[in-house]
Design a protein around this motif. Structure first.
Motif, PDB file in Angstrom:
ATOM      1  N   UNK A  93       0.860  -1.177   0.000  1.00 25.14           N
ATOM      2  CA  UNK A  93       0.000   0.000   0.000  1.00 25.14           C
ATOM      3  C   UNK A  93       0.899   1.231   0.000  1.00 25.14           C
ATOM      4  N   UNK A  94       0.819   1.997  -1.077  1.00 25.51           N
ATOM      5  CA  UNK A  94       1.520   3.268  -1.158  1.00 25.51           C
ATOM      6  C   UNK A  94       0.547   4.324  -0.644  1.00 25.51           C
ATOM      7  N   UNK A 101       3.835   6.736 -10.092  1.00 32.80           N
ATOM      8  CA  UNK A 101       3.629   7.523 -11.317  1.00 32.80           C
ATOM      9  C   UNK A 101       3.795   6.639 -12.549  1.00 32.80           C
ATOM     10  N   UNK A 102       4.788   5.754 -12.531  1.00 30.75           N
ATOM     11  CA  UNK A 102       5.002   4.841 -13.665  1.00 30.75           C
ATOM     12  C   UNK A 102       3.834   3.876 -13.846  1.00 30.75           C
ATOM     13  N   UNK A 160       5.287  10.267   0.810  1.00 30.87           N
ATOM     14  CA  UNK A 160       5.885  11.557   1.128  1.00 30.87           C
ATOM     15  C   UNK A 160       7.331  11.418   1.606  1.00 30.87           C
ATOM     16  N   UNK A 161       7.726  10.207   1.962  1.00 27.61           N
ATOM     17  CA  UNK A 161       9.074   9.981   2.488  1.00 27.61           C
ATOM     18  C   UNK A 161       9.966   9.191   1.532  1.00 27.61           C
ATOM     19  N   UNK A 162       9.401   8.670   0.453  1.00 27.55           N
ATOM     20  CA  UNK A 162      10.165   7.796  -0.432  1.00 27.55           C
ATOM     21  C   UNK A 162       9.971   8.232  -1.894  1.00 27.55           C
ATOM     22  N   UNK A 163      10.935   8.962  -2.429  1.00 28.45           N
ATOM     23  CA  UNK A 163      10.823   9.467  -3.806  1.00 28.45           C
ATOM     24  C   UNK A 163      10.806   8.340  -4.830  1.00 28.45           C
ATOM     25  N   UNK A 164      11.512   7.248  -4.563  1.00 25.28           N
ATOM     26  CA  UNK A 164      11.489   6.108  -5.486  1.00 25.28           C
ATOM     27  C   UNK A 164      10.099   5.496  -5.550  1.00 25.28           C
ATOM     28  N   UNK A 165       9.439   5.426  -4.415  1.00 26.38           N
ATOM     29  CA  UNK A 165       8.073   4.891  -4.385  1.00 26.38           C
ATOM     30  C   UNK A 165       7.132   5.791  -5.173  1.00 26.38           C
TER      31      UNK A 165
END
Length: 75
Positions: free
Chosen positions: A5-6, A44-45, A34-39
């Motif tokens: 769950x993102x 987005x992908x 909000x804490x994980x830019x890779x996530x």
């Protein structure tokens, strides 16, 4: 079965999604967007711009979807 769950802090739909998963006894990994830019890039992908995003192996959806959570828990 892997469930991710993102979510974002203070997101009503995110809280509702996690609450239903908890009530159903489904194990999941919660990732704070909000804490994980890779996530965030992963979400987005996948084509989403709103939280929560739930990923179950090769399936995914966005928003609070109790119908899909119920199907997930039935399997």
């Amino acid at each position: 079965m892997s469930v991710i769950v993102y979510s974002k802090p203070n997101c009503i739909q995110c809280i509702a999604t996690k609450r239903v998963l908890d009530a159903q006894g489904t194990d999941y990994k919660n990732i704070d967007l909000s804490a994980d830019k890779n996530a965030l890039e992963t979400v987005i992908q996948l084509g989403y711009r709103e939280a929560p995003v739930v990923v179950v192996e090769d399936k995914h959806w966005s928003g609070f979807r109790p119908d899909l959570i119920k199907q997930l828990c039935a399997n």
